[in-house]
Design a protein around this motif. Structure first.
Motif, PDB file in Angstrom:
ATOM      1  N   LEU A  32       0.818  -1.207   0.000  1.00 33.18           N
ATOM      2  CA  LEU A  32       0.000   0.000   0.000  1.00 33.18           C
ATOM      3  C   LEU A  32       0.855   1.263   0.000  1.00 33.18           C
ATOM      4  N   ARG A  33       2.176   1.103  -0.096  1.00 27.28           N
ATOM      5  CA  ARG A  33       3.050   2.268  -0.056  1.00 27.28           C
ATOM      6  C   ARG A  33       2.787   3.168  -1.264  1.00 27.28           C
ATOM      7  N   PRO A  34       2.563   4.471  -1.039  1.00 28.29           N
ATOM      8  CA  PRO A  34       2.257   5.378  -2.147  1.00 28.29           C
ATOM      9  C   PRO A  34       3.328   5.370  -3.235  1.00 28.29           C
ATOM     10  N   ARG A  35       4.589   5.210  -2.847  1.00 29.96           N
ATOM     11  CA  ARG A  35       5.653   5.226  -3.851  1.00 29.96           C
ATOM     12  C   ARG A  35       5.534   4.036  -4.797  1.00 29.96           C
ATOM     13  N   VAL A  36       5.200   2.865  -4.227  1.00 33.57           N
ATOM     14  CA  VAL A  36       5.029   1.670  -5.049  1.00 33.57           C
ATOM     15  C   VAL A  36       3.835   1.845  -5.989  1.00 33.57           C
ATOM     16  N   LEU A  37       2.726   2.376  -5.447  1.00 33.18           N
ATOM     17  CA  LEU A  37       1.537   2.599  -6.268  1.00 33.18           C
ATOM     18  C   LEU A  37       1.830   3.595  -7.380  1.00 33.18           C
ATOM     19  N   ALA A  38       2.536   4.681  -7.045  1.00 38.64           N
ATOM     20  CA  ALA A  38       2.855   5.695  -8.051  1.00 38.64           C
ATOM     21  C   ALA A  38       3.735   5.109  -9.157  1.00 38.64           C
ATOM     22  N   ALA A  81      -1.294  -5.880 -19.216  1.00 38.60           N
ATOM     23  CA  ALA A  81      -0.573  -5.510 -17.996  1.00 38.60           C
ATOM     24  C   ALA A  81       0.224  -6.700 -17.461  1.00 38.60           C
ATOM     25  N   ALA A  82       1.539  -6.542 -17.375  1.00 38.93           N
ATOM     26  CA  ALA A  82       2.386  -7.618 -16.865  1.00 38.93           C
ATOM     27  C   ALA A  82       2.411  -7.657 -15.348  1.00 38.93           C
ATOM     28  N   HIS A  83       2.103  -6.541 -14.700  1.00 41.51           N
ATOM     29  CA  HIS A  83       2.062  -6.474 -13.244  1.00 41.51           C
ATOM     30  C   HIS A  83       1.051  -5.395 -12.848  1.00 41.51           C
ATOM     31  N   GLY A  84       0.675  -5.369 -11.592  1.00 40.75           N
ATOM     32  CA  GLY A  84      -0.281  -4.362 -11.123  1.00 40.75           C
ATOM     33  C   GLY A  84      -1.566  -4.374 -11.916  1.00 40.75           C
ATOM     34  N   ARG A  85      -2.142  -5.580 -12.118  1.00 40.91           N
ATOM     35  CA  ARG A  85      -3.345  -5.677 -12.957  1.00 40.91           C
ATOM     36  C   ARG A  85      -4.504  -4.858 -12.395  1.00 40.91           C
ATOM     37  N   ALA A  86      -4.624  -4.819 -11.065  1.00 44.28           N
ATOM     38  CA  ALA A  86      -5.724  -4.049 -10.489  1.00 44.28           C
ATOM     39  C   ALA A  86      -5.580  -2.574 -10.828  1.00 44.28           C
ATOM     40  N   GLN A  87      -4.341  -2.043 -10.783  1.00 41.27           N
ATOM     41  CA  GLN A  87      -4.139  -0.636 -11.137  1.00 41.27           C
ATOM     42  C   GLN A  87      -4.368  -0.407 -12.629  1.00 41.27           C
TER      43      GLN A  87
END
Length: 424
Positions: free
Chosen positions: A220-226, A353-359
């Motif tokens: 849930l880290r904002p940096r990872v999400l960004a 999307a190869a990763h972060g499919r939800a995003q």
């Protein structure tokens, strides 16, 4: 000579190769039918709640004494709330699980849905609808991410198509039911009935949806999400798919926000119940969304998008007629083209999307519902200034955008293949 005398080893690795078994769900396999029906019901509840006021806009305008462009905010606020919150909700689903977030979202949305009939004025109604849309933001992206993780790739387009089909059934049944109920008892009772139906769908969804087996909690880290969002927005294909989803929804949102006003006027002058029944054409969307996988198999993704765009544009032009049967035919074509294009684009996002499919799915849904809000507002303003011809003009410009983006994607893919051939 004996093996010992030649130095050869007598040890033989006789361990048989173990085939890798894909434990994800597939049609006919355990849990697939329950999962499909559960997400179908989630789609029904989502669209029934999200667009519960759309067929009732003439009645809302009459009660509060406002124009179409003002009443349309009861739709635009809900879709705008969803667009704004879909990305944060997708981040929560990466951490706490798809099923948990979907369940919580439905619970809040149906609770608000039971409060909507008691809104004392238009401002309160718009605020409640915005909260409801924000709550529903946990459904679309989490559902497509759940399917991408729990369903085998070959069955993904079909599974997402069934979820989109649930959307079409929800949108259709919500509008048809509210039309007839409102004709007898008013719009407040009508939206209350939709709230009750959504409660039943939410309970059944939670009981039926299988527990996820392939979900891995993220950060849930904002940096990872960004960073994940930045990666997706730097992918040209994903950006094209986001724009295509937004433009298709601009057409659809504009047409169905305004159609009720057009049909109450001369030469049609239809009663509210009949206007609500017009939305039975959503059944066409149910079929076109669920068969999108076969369309892609025959024409390819870009070919399917061209076909969807051409069908939608043809429907817009046919709907200009003053004949009710031709207007209905136009709505059929618009609906079929829209749902096919949406199913193709949204499933392509999950596969790309190869990763972060939800995003990735959340960004698509955000663009999609921004398109809905824009379509609702622009379609209503165009209708106010130029009649149905103005609304059709907005839709045709959006379809032209879809075709232009798809042509650009086709050219980019061809140039990419040529560069690979030259390098080889």
């Amino acid at each position: 000579m004996s093996p010992a005398s030649t130095g050869a080893s007598t040890t033989v690795d006789a361990t048989p190769a173990v085939p890798v078994v894909d434990s994800r769900m597939a049609p006919g396999g355990p849990g697939y039918r329950r999962m499909s029906f559960a997400l179908f019901l989630a789609g029904v509840a989502t669209f029934a709640l999200l667009y519960s006021t759309q067929a009732l806009l003439p009645l809302i305008s009459g009660e509060f004494g406002v124009a179409a462009s003002e009443a349309s905010w009861t739709v635009a606020a809900a879709t705008g709330g969803l667009a704004l919150f879909v990305l944060p909700m997708s981040a929560l689903s990466e951490r706490f699980g798809r099923r948990t977030v979907m369940t919580a979202s439905l619970a809040v949305a149906v609770t608000v849905g039971l409060l909507v009939p008691f809104a004392p004025n238009l401002t309160a109604l718009v605020v409640l609808r915005a909260v409801q849309g924000a709550a529903l933001a946990g459904l679309p992206a989490s559902a497509t991410a759940y399917l991408a993780e729990e369903v085998r790739p070959k069955a993904l387009i079909t599974a997402i198509g069934l979820f989109v089909a649930g959307n079409s059934v929800g949108g259709m049944s919500g509008r048809v039911i509210t039309g007839w109920v409102a004709q007898e008892w008013g719009w407040r009772v009508a939206v209350g009935v939709i709230g009750g139906i959504a409660v039943a769908c939410a309970v059944a969804f939670r009981l039926l949806l299988p527990a996820p087996r392939h979900f891995r909690p993220g950060s849930l880290r904002p940096r990872v999400l960004a960073r994940t969002v930045r990666d997706h927005l730097s992918n040209p294909l994903l950006c094209r798919l986001y724009a295509i989803g937004a433009l298709f929804m601009t057409v659809f949102g504009g047409v169905y926000t305004v159609i009720g006003y057009r049909l109450t006027q001369a030469p049609f002058s239809l009663p509210q119940g009949i206007i609500g029944s017009i939305f039975l054409v959503y059944l066409v969307g149910t079929v076109s969304a669920s068969t999108a996988g076969r369309l892609v198999g025959r024409l390819g993704r870009r070919g399917a998008l061209y076909a969807a765009g051409a069908t939608t544009a043809t429907g817009l032009l046919v709907s200009l007629s003053g004949s009710l049967p031709l207007v209905l035919l136009g709505l059929v074509l618009i609906t079929g083209g829209f749902f096919a294009g949406h199913a193709v684009a949204s499933s392509a996002v999950s596969k790309t999307a190869a990763h972060g499919r939800a995003q990735a799915a959340a960004l698509y849904q955000s663009a999609y519902y921004v398109g809905s809000s824009a379509g609702s507002t622009l379609g209503a303003v165009a209708f106010h200034t130029g009649g149905w011809t103005g609304t059709v003009g907005v839709g045709l410009l959006a379809v032209l955008g879809v075709v232009t983006i798809t042509v650009f994607g086709t050219r980019a893919a061809r140039l990419g293949r040529e560069r690979l051939t030259t390098a080889a």
